[in-house]
Design an enzyme around this catalytic site. Structure first.
Site, PDB file in Angstrom:
ATOM      1  N   ALA A 190     -39.543 -32.629 -27.322  1.00 19.50           N
ATOM      2  CA  ALA A 190     -41.365 -32.860 -27.328  1.00 19.50           C
ATOM      3  C   ALA A 190     -42.115 -33.503 -27.058  1.00 19.50           C
ATOM      4  O   ALA A 190     -42.530 -34.571 -26.782  1.00 19.50           O
ATOM      5  CB  ALA A 190     -41.392 -34.062 -28.934  1.00 19.50           C
ATOM      6  N   GLY A 250     -43.764 -32.423 -23.572  1.00 20.30           N
ATOM      7  CA  GLY A 250     -45.140 -31.612 -22.969  1.00 20.30           C
ATOM      8  C   GLY A 250     -46.127 -32.401 -23.416  1.00 20.30           C
ATOM      9  O   GLY A 250     -46.556 -32.772 -24.293  1.00 20.30           O
ATOM     10  N   GLY A 254     -39.544 -30.405 -16.642  1.00 22.42           N
ATOM     11  CA  GLY A 254     -38.369 -29.076 -16.952  1.00 22.42           C
ATOM     12  C   GLY A 254     -37.998 -29.403 -18.026  1.00 22.42           C
ATOM     13  O   GLY A 254     -37.247 -30.345 -18.723  1.00 22.42           O
ATOM     14  N   HIS A 260     -71.822 -36.067 -67.438  1.00 20.83           N
ATOM     15  CA  HIS A 260     -72.482 -35.618 -66.833  1.00 20.83           C
ATOM     16  C   HIS A 260     -73.544 -37.124 -66.225  1.00 20.83           C
ATOM     17  O   HIS A 260     -74.551 -37.734 -66.409  1.00 20.83           O
ATOM     18  CB  HIS A 260     -74.252 -34.775 -67.698  1.00 20.83           C
ATOM     19  CG  HIS A 260     -74.288 -34.643 -68.996  1.00 20.83           C
ATOM     20  ND1 HIS A 260     -74.263 -33.752 -69.575  1.00 20.83           N
ATOM     21  CD2 HIS A 260     -74.526 -36.404 -69.116  1.00 20.83           C
ATOM     22  CE1 HIS A 260     -74.494 -34.512 -71.201  1.00 20.83           C
ATOM     23  NE2 HIS A 260     -74.634 -36.095 -70.343  1.00 20.83           N
TER      24      HIS A 260
END
Length: 458
Positions: free
Chosen positions: A9, A11, A77, A362
């Site tokens: 995780a 990158g 890498g 209402h």
């Protein structure tokens, strides 16, 4: 045999074009990394290590309590990323899963099957592969004349023949743990990317005569790695179909699954009916026999059995059994409706509790109020709870009747069975069983209308 996991995780996710770390982008209401960690947790992992790098602190802040992590300061890498976990794992006996944190569709069932296959083959390495409709961008699985895995070739290093191969590396592996970390000391950066490829350990194992296995995925969708917003939308669509299918199998009716958006942590009871264009997000619970009509949005809320939500928004609120809202109502955070409460057209409620059987039919705003049982709010009622600096509470006891167009200036208390006259501005407490009249006296000035600009004559 012990099982371990390394979740990659670190990158940056440049193609996402985002300040947010790639693995924290959400799919169905949960980060991609969270989806991966959940699937990994389903296979009884003894030790799970997350490799973090870009925006490491932001990623670490999202990890479940107790999760171990290692920071990859330089992204050199995938091989380098795994190698830096050596201090935590290199001396362990067992098998280690390596999986990317941007593969949110992988399931715990698939990972369990991969472990089983690895152990059955007595392999040093097992690769999760898939047959891709379009393999461009993926590493290719190169097999020898006997069909055994020989190596993995990355897209940028592949020749034309290798690029024509459709069996691809999904980026998920299981390795014999000690063999993995030994081989990682032998890999180099002699490739087009100038990086340490994890895939190079496969060739190292092959040359040493060790067993390399490949387990082919039945569902290619599970292999999707998200590198840009297009893939993110594909993952979202696939996850949504999966989630909706599960709910329907469990007895929930979705009138139009294609326009129904349900997050992964949502729970829904049987016999519930959800119409089109509905969004249900976060940690929401919906009970049995609930009706949610077209256009509703529900987030981090509890809606218990036999409720109705009609064309309305419900946020961080609770609706008890038999209550109903809408159409066009808005329950804002902190709202609690007791049993059989009715909230009708264009009513907004925030931070308030309404007792059993209370009705606000209402055009009403109720904020920071504690309301008893069977209270009736007439149209146009407002609780004026904010003076520009502070919020104030209103208390309304059982069986009170709030007349239409009443403005209640908090803080105050309206007693049991009390009544406020229509049009009142209520500024003081109203005792039990009292009738409050808080409006100016009407005066009719005869003939005066003739002098007003609106007048049009006889």
């Amino acid at each position: 045999m012990n099982k371990f996991a390394i979740v990659l995780a670190a990158g940056k996710g440049t193609r996402m074009k985002s300040a947010l770390p790639k693995v924290l982008h959400q799919v169905a209401g949960k980060s991609m990394l969270a989806h991966v960690l959940k699937s990994v947790s389903e296979v009884e992992i003894a030790k799970n290590v997350v490799i973090v790098g870009h925006e490491a602190d932001r990623v670490i802040a999202t990890l479940p309590k107790g999760t171990q992590f290692v920071k990859q300061v330089e992204q050199l890498g995938t091989g380098h990323a795994v190698r830096i976990a050596a201090d935590l794992l290199a001396n362990e006996e067992g098998a280690t899963l390596v999986i990317a944190g941007d593969t949110p569709l992988i399931t715990g069932e698939t990972l369990g099957a991969l472990f089983d296959y690895h152990f059955a083959q007595k392999a040093t390495a097992t690769i999760l592969t898939a047959i891709a409709p379009n393999p461009t961008g993926y590493g290719r699985i190169i097999r020898d004349e006997k069909g055994s895995v020989e190596k993995i070739v990355e897209q940028k290093d592949a020749n034309d023949f290798e690029k024509s191969i459709t069996e691809i590396n999904t980026g998920t592996y299981i390795f014999d743990n000690k063999s993995l970390f030994k081989a990682l000391t032998e890999i180099t950066t002699d490739n087009a990317q100038g990086e340490y490829y994890l895939t190079d350990v496969i060739e190292i194992f092959k040359k040493a005569g060790q067993t390399i296995a490949a387990h082919i995925l039945d569902d290619f969708d599970e292999s999707l790695g998200v590198n840009d917003r297009v893939a993110l939308s594909q993952a979202e669509g696939t996850m949504r179909k999966r989630i909706n299918h599960e709910h329907m199998v469990n007895g929930v009716t979705l009138i139009d699954p294609a326009t129904t958006y349900i997050d992964s942590e949502v729970t829904i009871g049987a016999e519930t009916v959800i119409e089109a264009n509905v969004t249900i997000k976060g940690n929401t619970f919906i009970g049995k026999n609930v009706l949610i009509t077209n256009g509703s949005r529900i987030e981090n809320s509890e809606i218990h059995s036999n409720c109705e939500v009609r064309n309305s928004t419900v946020e961080e609120s609770r609706m008890s059994v038999g209550s109903n809202v809408g159409p066009y109502a808005h329950l804002r955070p902190g709202t609690v409706l007791s049993e059989e409460v009715h909230v009708g057209n264009f009513v907004e409620i925030k931070g308030s509790t309404l007792g059993k059987g209370t009705k606000a039919g209402h055009l009403t705003y109720i904020g920071n109020a504690t309301v008893g049982e069977k209270v009736n709010f007439g149209a146009g009622t407002i609780t004026a709870n904010f003076d520009g600096k502070n919020k104030f509470n209103t208390e309304i006891d059982d069986f009170a009747f709030i007349g239409s167009n009443s403005t209640i200036i908090a803080p105050l208390h309206i007693g049991k069975n009390a009544l406020t006259a229509a049009g009142s501005v209520v500024t003081e407490d109203v005792p039990d069983e009292a009738v409050e009249i808080g409006r100016g006296k009407q005066v009719n000035k005869l003939g005066r209308a003739k002098k007003m600009p609106h007048y049009r004559g006889q």
